[in-house]
Design a protein around this motif. Structure first.
Motif, PDB file in Angstrom:
ATOM      1  N   ASN A  88      -7.732   3.442   8.481  1.00  0.00           N
ATOM      2  CA  ASN A  88      -8.223   3.054   7.175  1.00  0.00           C
ATOM      3  C   ASN A  88      -8.251   1.536   7.076  1.00  0.00           C
ATOM      4  O   ASN A  88      -7.229   0.883   7.254  1.00  0.00           O
ATOM      5  CB  ASN A  88      -7.315   3.661   6.103  1.00  0.00           C
ATOM      6  CG  ASN A  88      -7.789   3.360   4.703  1.00  0.00           C
ATOM      7  OD1 ASN A  88      -8.812   2.721   4.497  1.00  0.00           O
ATOM      8  ND2 ASN A  88      -7.042   3.828   3.731  1.00  0.00           N
TER       9      ASN A  88
ATOM     10  N   ASN B  73      -8.485  -0.236   4.523  1.00  0.00           N
ATOM     11  CA  ASN B  73      -7.796  -0.701   3.318  1.00  0.00           C
ATOM     12  C   ASN B  73      -6.278  -0.551   3.416  1.00  0.00           C
ATOM     13  O   ASN B  73      -5.573  -0.899   2.473  1.00  0.00           O
ATOM     14  CB  ASN B  73      -8.312   0.032   2.085  1.00  0.00           C
ATOM     15  CG  ASN B  73      -9.746  -0.340   1.779  1.00  0.00           C
ATOM     16  OD1 ASN B  73     -10.146  -1.478   1.975  1.00  0.00           O
ATOM     17  ND2 ASN B  73     -10.522   0.618   1.329  1.00  0.00           N
TER      18      ASN B  73
ATOM     19  N   THR C 136      -4.777  -6.312   4.392  1.00  0.00           N
ATOM     20  CA  THR C 136      -5.434  -5.075   4.810  1.00  0.00           C
ATOM     21  C   THR C 136      -5.912  -5.230   6.251  1.00  0.00           C
ATOM     22  O   THR C 136      -6.013  -6.331   6.774  1.00  0.00           O
ATOM     23  CB  THR C 136      -6.638  -4.752   3.907  1.00  0.00           C
ATOM     24  OG1 THR C 136      -7.605  -5.795   4.067  1.00  0.00           O
ATOM     25  CG2 THR C 136      -6.234  -4.618   2.457  1.00  0.00           C
TER      26      THR C 136
END
Length: 94
Positions: free
Chosen positions: A32, A34, A56
């Motif tokens: 991911n 994020n 991130t």
């Protein structure tokens, strides 16, 4: 002596073929972009100092890209026809 060399040759051939017989490693799962990732950054000039920096995955990738571009640009500039020479004005001397 000849038996020793033959034994080494057989072991070498077996060793070369072993990776071909093993199963490939599974592909890592997609990460991911994020997700927050933290790294400990050493502070230059002190033995005790380090900072924990979080960002991130996308921010870390962008930082690596910008760092790589800065290094590439510095290396291209260092190889250019006009370089800074130790002058008192700091101006390039070509």
């Amino acid at each position: 002596m000849r038996g020793l060399w033959m034994g080494l040759a057989v072991i070498s051939v077996i060793g070369l073929q072993a990776p071909a017989l093993s199963e490939p490693a599974p592909a890592p799962a997609a990460k991911n972009s994020n997700e927050i990732v933290c790294e400990r950054i050493e502070v230059i000039g002190t033995r005790l100092g380090s900072k924990r920096v979080c960002g991130t995955r996308a921010e870390w990738a962008e930082k690596r890209k910008l760092d790589r571009e800065a290094v590439d640009q510095a290396q291209r500039a260092a190889n250019g026809p006009c370089q800074t020479v130790n002058t008192h004005s700091g101006a390039p001397a070509c």
